[in-house]
Design an enzyme around this catalytic site. Structure first.
Site, PDB file in Angstrom:
ATOM      1  N   GLY A  86       0.839  -1.192   0.000  1.00  7.82           N
ATOM      2  CA  GLY A  86       0.000   0.000   0.000  1.00  7.82           C
ATOM      3  C   GLY A  86       0.866   1.229   0.000  1.00  7.82           C
ATOM      4  N   GLY A  87       0.219   2.347   0.292  1.00  4.03           N
ATOM      5  CA  GLY A  87       0.929   3.610   0.273  1.00  4.03           C
ATOM      6  C   GLY A  87       2.122   3.613   1.204  1.00  4.03           C
ATOM      7  N   MET A  88       2.038   2.832   2.275  1.00  7.51           N
ATOM      8  CA  MET A  88       3.084   2.958   3.276  1.00  7.51           C
ATOM      9  C   MET A  88       4.155   1.901   3.176  1.00  7.51           C
ATOM     10  SD  MET A  88       0.551   1.896   6.269  1.00  7.51           S
ATOM     11  CE  MET A  88      -0.442   3.269   5.715  1.00  7.51           C
ATOM     12  N   GLY A  89       3.891   0.858   2.408  1.00  6.28           N
ATOM     13  CA  GLY A  89       4.903  -0.177   2.315  1.00  6.28           C
ATOM     14  C   GLY A  89       4.247  -1.519   2.111  1.00  6.28           C
TER      15      GLY A  89
ATOM     16  N   VAL B 251       3.230  -5.525   3.070  1.00  7.81           N
ATOM     17  CA  VAL B 251       2.831  -6.313   4.230  1.00  7.81           C
ATOM     18  C   VAL B 251       3.062  -7.786   3.926  1.00  7.81           C
ATOM     19  CG1 VAL B 251       1.012  -6.715   5.890  1.00  7.81           C
ATOM     20  CG2 VAL B 251       0.993  -4.648   4.517  1.00  7.81           C
TER      21      VAL B 251
ATOM     22  N   LYS C 124       4.783  -5.485   8.672  1.00  9.65           N
ATOM     23  CA  LYS C 124       4.624  -4.364   7.743  1.00  9.65           C
ATOM     24  C   LYS C 124       5.930  -3.606   7.641  1.00  9.65           C
ATOM     25  CE  LYS C 124       0.659  -2.342   7.720  1.00  9.65           C
ATOM     26  NZ  LYS C 124      -0.206  -1.872   6.668  1.00  9.65           N
TER      27      LYS C 124
ATOM     28  N   ASP D 129      -6.462   7.831   8.375  1.00  9.57           N
ATOM     29  CA  ASP D 129      -6.681   7.160   7.089  1.00  9.57           C
ATOM     30  C   ASP D 129      -7.733   6.061   7.271  1.00  9.57           C
ATOM     31  OD1 ASP D 129      -6.413   6.586   4.426  1.00  9.57           O
ATOM     32  OD2 ASP D 129      -4.594   5.405   4.647  1.00  9.57           O
TER      33      ASP D 129
END
Lengths: 190, 862
Positions: B97-100, B102, B119, B212
């Protein structure tokens, strides 16, 4: 991989401009690796500001590769011109090697669901653009140079004007006409 | 192509491109004459013009760069499978996703196998600063322990320096998909959603904002439990070198379709931001649609709609929005997913649910639900068939607006109240009749309590700052009291009702105390009367139920309210007595029921005693009590490092110590305490930049440090510190011009700056700040004429101004200022005759007056 010394890269660049074809073969992996690591860091980090990203990407690759102190190019302009040319070669080779071509393997396209990191028209097929640019060079050498410097070299209007020793007004006009010319060329191909 | 031909094309192209379509046709016909080939050539080029605007504008290296980066990331991911990170063996990639990315991983070093989600945060900047902040955030997130929040177990950095988090592995589907796949009815959907609200509320109470919230982050397990994922992760991602910049550097850390207007605009984020996103998710769960019609979800269209367009009524959106590229599902099939028909769905949604959703989705954060819990309460009220606050809210909101527009029509407010109260009367009567139907009666009593609450708080607060609303407020409070007495008569010694009654007396008492008008209507006196009633009830309850610790805790709260009102009335002996009695009870209770909460309260009692002692001029005793409070606060905070409340306790002790040490002229020690406090207040404001309380703390610390350093003669940091205080304080005043407290603080900050400059011998400059403080205090006094604290601070400002003027050889204005100060202080001292601080300050004013016209004595400081 051991990092190339800046000095080595500068030598190779100079040899390449002097017409030494083998220099390009040695240069390409060096530039590619550098591009690879810089691109990764850029993607990982400042994704919020993509203009900054572009500049960072292009400038960092150049700066890291070339020891500016040792560059005794005639001037900055020449350096930009050579770099853009080199970048064009390398990017095209890369795109070709990965099959990023028409309908073959995923064109460069960004889904609208994601935050728009890169505004990019869906069909910008870099290999096809390169081909069309060669045709443009036959019709108008300077306009193809403008595109090479702007699109492949990442230069601004002002920098392009400096390299080509023309006014910014001329670059703006060339850029506008070159783009429609290329688009027409590309649309005729399909 | 011939060169001249090409030049001709170029020339004509640039002329034609500037013209609009109609003129262009005309121009081409004219310019090309009969040369058809030339005309076709130009037309074919011009036809590309529109498309060419964005073409090639993104440099090739950037396009390629992204591909390279993606490739590299995929390679990395692949390499990770089968490897071990810390104690976890990576099994498979679950997604990115946007953050990295998983991964599913297995805790490898245990007898049993525990699956976790691992994550990788591979989008953040991995500077040492980032890593440090990441650790802090992680600890705080790890403290979240709620059945509907995915637990954070662990975290760290990989050998390559990439931070990672280890979280509870949830097998489930996004809440929207779950609801549809299980064909949940609207009622069941609401039940499920209330779980989500309670999870969000829980996190908010720990000062963690999600930022979010979206269906993908709310997984629902096959057992029907909602689990919120990724709490606070968005915050970790936006950690930046400058903690004050949080809210502005967050572009991209949220998902546009569920983002609030303030996120889109880059404005301040707060818990209301999550409430908004909850609203969007609920909208989607109930209607199957998103709140805004954005034909193709182009990001800029959506952004504009979120900021400017009112959301469509859910009942309309579900049933009457035609199928589009975005809203693919037809009203029939989305109704079928909800076990209903389009007609019935529209009927269910219209009314209360429409209002609830629209309230959650208000553009202005302050007009949304005040908390996720309030949203849940309304949904539950709806489910029980009780009135929902969203409708009451709009009503009083509109009423407040109306009052604002028509100051003369204040009687309207009274009418509204009458309507509300006639409802209350009916409820009381009904409750009396329906005593045998116990369940019903309880429900009604509950409703009455809510109504009284709503009157005392929602309605009272909504009109509180309106000019000329005093009469209406008075009516609210008086009527609330009457109803309370009625409830008391009905209560028949029922402990729960008595407890509520005491709480209500206390609340009204607090409203009275906050009004704080010792001369006008004697509100502090009234507050004391109300607190006395509450105290009597609480003491009786404790006597009747000696083992109920909660009742004792309540009593302690009432006692400190009592002490505070005695302090405000200037009856310091009485205040001291209450604090000491409170401390006695606490110590006794500690022998049998020691708890963190109790220790926190004991620290509070020490602070209270210290506060009175310093007013009486007993600095040594005050400092002694403050050290005891500090020791307690520190041990509490060490045991629970993520508790902001305990950390706030530590701050409070440092801040008080700094103040009293300064009064006691121990400037170096005072400065040291201020610096310790500053460390905490800076951390807290960085964590929660919109919390105005934390901002006040920060301002206080800057200011007191600045003053202590100036008195101690170390000038180098003084201007910088005071400048910061003025800057933050000025921004607060600007953002909320009605906040009298912020303005009084602002005056005080200016005064301190003036004093510091005075000590540094910049007399002219110092005078300018004192004059500014004087002007602000005058303004404050107009709005809040009876505050003794403000009056004494104002007088202090005038003393400084006078003494500076004396040194600048302006004896006339000096004596004017000093006489004003003297008069104000005499009045204040009359209201609080034992206050040593007031007396000292008055003495200072008189000394300065006597020294005129040539004041050369060194600056007396207190």
């Amino acid at each position: 991989m051991a990092l190339p010394s800046n000095h080595e890269v500068t030598q190779l660049l100079r040899a390449w401009t002097a017409g030494d074809k083998s220099a390009l073969e040695k240069l390409t992996p060096l530039v590619y690796d550098e591009l690879h690591s810089v691109a990764r860091r850029c993607m990982a980090g400042e994704r919020t500001d993509h203009t900054l990203q572009t500049t960072a990407l292009v400038n960092e690759v150049y700066l890291r590769l070339v020891d500016c102190g040792r560059v005794n190019w005639q001037d900055r302009a020449h350096f930009f011109a050579v770099s853009a040319q080199l970048m064009r070669r390398i990017l095209i080779d890369f795109a070709r090697s990965r099959g990023y071509q028409k309908r073959g393997g995923g064109t460069i396209q960004i889904s609208l669901d994601e935050a728009p990191l890169v505004s990019c028209e869906p069909d910008s097929d870099i290999v096809a653009i390169d081909g069309a640019l060669k045709s443009l060079a036959v019709v108008d050498e300077r306009k193809s140079k403008v595109v090479e410097l702007r699109f492949f070299g990442g230069l601004s209007i002002e920098e392009t004007a400096e390299v080509l020793r023309v006014s910014t007004e001329t670059v703006v006009r060339d850029w506008r006409l070159a783009k429609v010319w290329l688009l027409r060329e590309l649309s005729q191909e399909t | 192509m011939e060169n001249t031909r090409w030049l001709q094309i170029e020339e004509l192209f640039h002329r034609a491109v500037k013209l609009d379509d109609a003129l262009r046709v005309e121009f081409l016909r004219h310019a090309c004459g009969g040369d058809e080939q030339l005309r076709r050539e130009l037309e074919s080029l011009l036809a590309q013009q529109k498309k060419s605007e964005q073409f090639l504008e993104t440099p090739a290296v950037e396009l390629i760069g992204e591909l390279i980066a993606n490739e590299a990331k995929l390679e990395d991911d692949h390499r990770l499978i089968g490897t071990t990170i810390s104690h976890y063996r990576v099994v498979e990639r679950l997604g990115g996703g946007g953050m990295g990315d998983v991964f599913r991983a297995i805790r490898a070093d245990h007898a049993y196998e525990r699956h976790v989600a691992l994550k990788l945060i591979n989008t953040g900047r991995h500077s040492p600063f980032f890593i440090k902040r990441f650790k802090v955030e992680r600890q705080i997130l790890a403290s979240l322990d709620h059945p509907n929040i995915a637990r954070l177990f662990d975290g760290g950095t990989t050998d390559d320096g990439v931070p990672y988090l280890v979280m509870e592995y949830i097998q489930g589907e996004p809440i929207t998909a779950y609801c549809d796949n299980h064909r949940l009815s609207i009622a069941d959907r609401l039940k499920l959603f209330v779980q989500v609200c309670s999870a969000v509320h829980y996190a908010h109470q720990h000062l963690i904002i999600h930022r979010d919230i979206k269906p993908d982050n709310i997984l629902t397990t096959p057992d029907g439990d909602a689990k919120l994922m990724d709490f606070g992760i968005a915050k970790i991602l936006e950690v930046d070198a400058d903690p004050r910049q949080h809210q502005t550097t967050m572009t991209g850390a949220f998902t546009p379709a569920y983002a609030s207007p303030e996120q889109i605009k880059g404005d301040a984020i707060s818990t209301a931001t999550d409430v908004y996103s909850l609203g969007v998710v609920l909208y989607e769960i109930l209607t199957g649609r998103l709140p805004y019609r954005a034909p193709n979800h182009a990001p800029h269209e959506l952004a504009r709609a979120i900021c400017e367009v009112e959301p469509e009524r859910p009942s309309t959106a579900a049933v009457f929005r035609a199928s589009t590229a975005v809203d693919k599902i037809s009203p029939e099939s989305l109704s079928a997913c909800r076990n209903t028909t389009p007609e019935k769905l529209a009927r269910t949604l219209s009314g209360d649910l429409d209002q609830i959703l629209l309230k959650a989705l208000r553009k202005e954060p302050q007009h949304r639900y005040t908390s996720a819990q309030a949203l849940a309460d309304d949904l539950q009220a709806y489910a029980l068939g009780l009135p929902v606050s969203a409708r009451r809210g709009t009503f009083s909101y509109r009423a407040a607006k109306f009052v604002r527009r028509n100051k003369l029509m204040l009687s309207v407010a009274a009418v509204i109240l009458l309507i509300m109260f006639s409802g209350a009367v009916a409820i009381i009567r009904e409750a009396r009749v329906a005593r045998m139907a116990r369940f019903r009666a309880e429900q009604r009593f509950e409703a009455l309590r809510k109504l009284t609450n709503s009157m005392l708080f929602e309605f009272h607060d909504s009109i509180e700052n309106l000019p000329g609303s005093t009469a209406a407020r008075e009516l609210v409070v008086r009527r609330s009291l009457e109803y309370l007495e009625q409830i008391a008569a009905e209560a028949n010694d029922d402990p729960a009702t008595l407890r509520d009654l005491a709480a209500a007396y206390e609340r009204i008492g607090r409203i009275r105390a906050e009004e704080g008008h010792p001369h006008v209507g004697g509100s502090f006196q009234q507050a004391r009367e109300l607190y006395t009633k509450a105290l009597a009830i609480r003491q009786n309850l404790v006597a009747a139920n000696p083992d109920d610790v909660a009742l004792q805790m309540d009593l302690l709260g009432t006692m400190s309210n009592m002490a505070a009102v005695y302090t405000a009335l200037g009856e310091l002996d009485g205040a001291l007595d209450f604090y000491q009695r409170r401390l006695e009870i606490e110590r006794k209770l500690q022998a049998t029921h020691d708890s963190e909460e109790l220790r926190y309260k004991i620290a509070g009692s020490h602070i209270g005693i210290a506060d009175v002692e310093q007013s009486l001029g007993n600095y040594a005793s005050a400092i002694d009590h403050l050290h005891q409070a500090l020791a307690l606060d520190q041990s509490l905070s060490e045991k629970a490092p993520s508790s902001l409340r305990f950390l706030g306790g530590v701050w409070r002790s440092h801040a008080y110590l700094a103040m009293v040490l300064k009064y006691d002229k121990k400037y170096a020690e005072a400065a040291a305490e201020s610096r310790k406090g500053l460390g905490i207040s800076e951390e807290l404001t960085a964590r929660d930049p919109n919390n105005s309380e934390f901002q006040r703390w920060l301002i206080n610390d800057y200011e007191s440090l600045c003053a202590s350093l100036a008195y101690a003669g170390s000038f180098s940091e003084v201007r910088g510190l005071c400048g910061k205080a003025i800057e933050i304080n000025g921004a607060m005043v600007k953002s909320d011009p009605n906040n009298v407290q912020a303005r009084a603080d602002f005056a005080n900050t200016n005064m301190t700056m003036g004093v510091a400059l005075y000590i540094m011998r910049s007399l002219q400059e110092a005078l300018r700040f004192e004059r500014r403080a004087d002007a602000i205090y005058r303004d404050v006094a107009r709005q809040d004429p009876d505050s003794l604290t403000n009056a004494v601070d104002h007088a202090t400002t005038l003393i400084y101004a006078g003494r500076i003027e004396a040194r600048l050889h302006q004896p006339e204005s000096a004596s004017q200022d000093l006489e004003r100060a003297e008069k104000m202080l005499e009045e204040s001292l009359a209201a609080s005759p034992k206050n040593q601080y007031f007396a000292n300050t008055l003495e200072e004013a008189r000394t300065a007056l006597r020294a005129l016209p040539n004041d050369t004595a060194p600056l007396a400081v207190h």
